[in-house]
Design a protein around this motif. Structure first.
Motif, mmCIF file in Angstrom:
data_model
loop_
_atom_site.group_PDB
_atom_site.id
_atom_site.type_symbol
_atom_site.label_atom_id
_atom_site.label_comp_id
_atom_site.label_asym_id
_atom_site.label_seq_id
_atom_site.Cartn_x
_atom_site.Cartn_y
_atom_site.Cartn_z
ATOM 1 N N UNK A 245 0.846 -1.194 0.000
ATOM 2 C CA UNK A 245 0.000 0.000 0.000
ATOM 3 C C UNK A 245 0.886 1.251 0.000
ATOM 4 N N UNK A 246 0.574 2.171 -0.906
ATOM 5 C CA UNK A 246 1.346 3.406 -1.012
ATOM 6 C C UNK A 246 2.396 3.374 -2.102
ATOM 7 N N UNK A 247 2.753 2.180 -2.583
ATOM 8 C CA UNK A 247 3.751 2.086 -3.655
ATOM 9 C C UNK A 247 3.065 2.165 -5.010
ATOM 10 N N UNK A 248 3.874 2.387 -6.054
ATOM 11 C CA UNK A 248 3.343 2.485 -7.415
ATOM 12 C C UNK A 248 3.287 1.090 -8.031
ATOM 13 N N UNK A 249 2.148 0.762 -8.615
ATOM 14 C CA UNK A 249 1.945 -0.559 -9.198
ATOM 15 C C UNK A 249 2.896 -0.773 -10.376
ATOM 16 N N UNK A 250 3.238 -2.039 -10.635
ATOM 17 C CA UNK A 250 4.137 -2.363 -11.735
ATOM 18 C C UNK A 250 3.331 -2.653 -13.000
ATOM 19 N N UNK A 353 -5.779 -16.707 -3.859
ATOM 20 C CA UNK A 353 -5.941 -15.419 -4.537
ATOM 21 C C UNK A 353 -5.108 -14.301 -3.902
ATOM 22 N N UNK A 354 -4.727 -13.354 -4.741
ATOM 23 C CA UNK A 354 -4.016 -12.155 -4.286
ATOM 24 C C UNK A 354 -4.482 -11.002 -5.155
ATOM 25 N N UNK A 355 -4.699 -9.828 -4.555
ATOM 26 C CA UNK A 355 -5.130 -8.704 -5.383
ATOM 27 C C UNK A 355 -4.580 -7.379 -4.873
ATOM 28 N N UNK A 356 -4.613 -6.396 -5.781
ATOM 29 C CA UNK A 356 -4.101 -5.051 -5.510
ATOM 30 C C UNK A 356 -5.099 -4.053 -6.081
ATOM 31 N N UNK A 357 -5.625 -3.168 -5.234
ATOM 32 C CA UNK A 357 -6.527 -2.124 -5.703
ATOM 33 C C UNK A 357 -5.694 -0.881 -5.984
ATOM 34 N N UNK A 358 -5.785 -0.384 -7.228
ATOM 35 C CA UNK A 358 -4.891 0.675 -7.701
ATOM 36 C C UNK A 358 -5.700 1.877 -8.187
ATOM 37 N N UNK A 359 -5.225 3.101 -7.842
ATOM 38 C CA UNK A 359 -5.926 4.290 -8.326
ATOM 39 C C UNK A 359 -5.391 4.718 -9.684
ATOM 40 N N UNK A 360 -5.952 5.788 -10.225
ATOM 41 C CA UNK A 360 -5.626 6.216 -11.592
ATOM 42 C C UNK A 360 -4.167 6.646 -11.742
ATOM 43 N N UNK A 361 -3.566 7.077 -10.630
ATOM 44 C CA UNK A 361 -2.162 7.496 -10.658
ATOM 45 C C UNK A 361 -1.211 6.311 -10.519
ATOM 46 N N UNK A 363 -1.104 4.271 -7.875
ATOM 47 C CA UNK A 363 -0.774 4.008 -6.469
ATOM 48 C C UNK A 363 -1.646 2.891 -5.917
ATOM 49 N N UNK A 364 -1.030 1.951 -5.209
ATOM 50 C CA UNK A 364 -1.776 0.861 -4.585
ATOM 51 C C UNK A 364 -2.439 1.387 -3.312
ATOM 52 N N UNK A 365 -3.766 1.289 -3.244
ATOM 53 C CA UNK A 365 -4.501 1.826 -2.096
ATOM 54 C C UNK A 365 -4.968 0.738 -1.129
ATOM 55 N N UNK A 366 -4.965 -0.528 -1.584
ATOM 56 C CA UNK A 366 -5.364 -1.637 -0.707
ATOM 57 C C UNK A 366 -4.883 -2.946 -1.341
ATOM 58 N N UNK A 367 -4.678 -3.945 -0.496
ATOM 59 C CA UNK A 367 -4.265 -5.261 -1.008
ATOM 60 C C UNK A 367 -5.117 -6.359 -0.371
ATOM 61 N N UNK A 375 -16.332 -4.414 -1.786
ATOM 62 C CA UNK A 375 -17.482 -3.514 -1.930
ATOM 63 C C UNK A 375 -17.366 -2.336 -0.969
ATOM 64 N N UNK A 376 -16.988 -2.636 0.265
ATOM 65 C CA UNK A 376 -16.887 -1.584 1.292
ATOM 66 C C UNK A 376 -15.824 -0.561 0.940
ATOM 67 N N UNK A 377 -14.695 -1.030 0.418
ATOM 68 C CA UNK A 377 -13.615 -0.109 0.062
ATOM 69 C C UNK A 377 -14.010 0.744 -1.132
ATOM 70 N N UNK A 378 -14.656 0.134 -2.118
ATOM 71 C CA UNK A 378 -15.087 0.890 -3.297
ATOM 72 C C UNK A 378 -16.189 1.878 -2.944
ATOM 73 N N UNK A 379 -17.060 1.488 -2.017
ATOM 74 C CA UNK A 379 -18.119 2.393 -1.558
ATOM 75 C C UNK A 379 -17.494 3.620 -0.900
ATOM 76 N N UNK A 380 -16.440 3.385 -0.145
ATOM 77 C CA UNK A 380 -15.725 4.472 0.526
ATOM 78 C C UNK A 380 -15.048 5.395 -0.484
#
Length: 383
Positions: A245-250, A353-361, A363-367, A375-380
């Motif tokens: 979290x906080x790093x830039x996705x590859x 399973x493994x996943x990474x939620x990434x924003x438009x910039x 940046x990884x915001x959740x794993x 759903x809860x994170x996306x709702x937020x």
């Protein structure tokens, strides 16, 4: 004189016939495999190739029977598996030690594992250890409770019953572990000690132990595979530290089932948030997450949310079959290199399973968001 000549000829014939049977050969026959008629029975070992495994022998099952033969220089950890002719896994797998000798594999009706007769190292590691009294008793108690637990109604499978199962499993696991530890410490055959390592958790000074074994028996395939796996694990551990979290996705580019290429950076530019999900057709927990992901996708796809699934499958037919069955509606890509995939290694993915939620910039915001957490994170983020 004639009798002596005939005798010498007979002896020469016997010696010649013996000399053509190599010491490193194995022969395998078996019965009871009728349910898999037409499928391919394979023996696979780990290696340092791109896929990490190779098939050393195979046989089409006919009339419930198997017959395989081949050569192997050194005993190796292996597993038995059944596949279709297109190399699609059929759901049966069993540990085995590939070694010279004559073997019989019999699958009895109702049994989940085949009985294996033959093989010095198979007897020592896979038969004698599980048969030790304390281990066998612990396994019996666990199996009986597991059967009882599975017959309970869903409401009866409460926390108390689950805790009891975990306690019995812990007793069995500890007893089994102690059995292999004792064998590793006491046996004078270096191959026994080497083959023990795959059964030992948390063994200290593994590199040192392998180096000592290498001095005794040389750089045999089993040791070479350990060195290779350890090197890869170290590389992946380093990579994992760069995808938190906080790093830039590859970034990566991969193809879908139709052969179309998708670039992650481009997908990110087109959406506010992207979930990068690693999964595989053979991964039960992965597929159990798909309904939750579908709900989230349906709820948020019109709010600039996308999912990019990357499969760890190495057989396209298996990947396609699972994708069709699950009716995956999002971007679904892969490179059919399984754990050896550069993308998988770049992200340091060991388990799925493994996943990474990434924003438009980027940046990884959740794993590793599971179930309703996504759903809860996306709702937020997208409300």
């Amino acid at each position: 004189m004639k009798k002596i000549s005939i005798l010498l000829l007979a002896i020469a014939t016997i010696l010649a016939s013996c000399s053509i049977v190599p010491d490193d050969s194995y022969q395998i026959t078996g019965s009871g495999w009728e349910q898999y008629n037409g499928k391919e029975f394979q023996i696979l070992v780990r290696d340092t190739s791109e896929t990490g495994i190779k098939t050393i022998a195979s046989s089409i099952i006919e009339n419930g029977k198997i017959s395989l033969q081949g050569n192997i220089d050194h005993p190796q950890t292996a597993f038995l598996g059944i596949y279709t002719k297109d190399n699609e896994f059929c759901g049966w797998k069993q540990d085995f030690i590939a070694e010279p000798g004559t073997f019989t594999f019999v699958l009895k009706e109702g049994e989940k594992k085949a009985s294996i007769e033959g093989g010095k190292y198979n007897d020592i590691l896979l038969k004698d250890i599980p048969a030790k009294k304390d281990i066998a008793n612990a396994n019996k108690n666990l199996t009986e409770f597991a059967e009882k637990y599975s017959s309970l109604k869903k409401e009866e499978q409460d926390e108390k019953a689950q805790r009891k199962y975990q306690e019995l499993y812990s007793v069995y696991s500890k007893a089994l572990q102690n059995g292999y530890v004792d064998l590793f410490k006491s046996h004078n055959d270096p191959y026994v000690r080497l083959l023990c390592i795959s059964h030992l958790r948390g063994l200290k000074n593994v590199k040192e132990e392998l180096a000592n074994l290498e001095k005794e028996i040389g750089l045999v395939p089993e040791i070479a595979n350990y060195y290779y796996s350890m090197k890869k694990a170290e590389e992946m551990a380093k990579n994992r530290k760069t995808v938190g979290v906080g790093s830039v996705v590859k970034d990566f580019t991969a193809k879908n089932l139709e052969g179309e290429s998708f670039n992650l950076a481009k997908v990110l530019k087109q959406n506010k948030y992207v979930l990068v999900e690693f999964w595989a057709s053979w991964c039960g927990p992965c597929r159990a997450e798909i309904p939750h992901m579908k709900d989230a996708y349906e709820n948020f796809k019109d709010k600039d949310f996308e999912i990019v699934s990357f499969t760890l499958d190495h057989v396209q037919k298996s990947w396609k079959k699972a994708s069709d069955k699950e009716q995956i509606p999002w971007i679904n890509v892969g490179d059919l290199k399984a754990h050896s995939s550069p993308v998988v290694q770049m992200y340091g993915v060991q388990g799925i399973p493994a996943n990474f939620l990434v924003n438009q910039e980027g940046e990884i915001v959740a794993v590793n968001l599971r179930g309703t957490q996504l759903d809860e994170k996306l709702e937020e983020l997208l409300r």
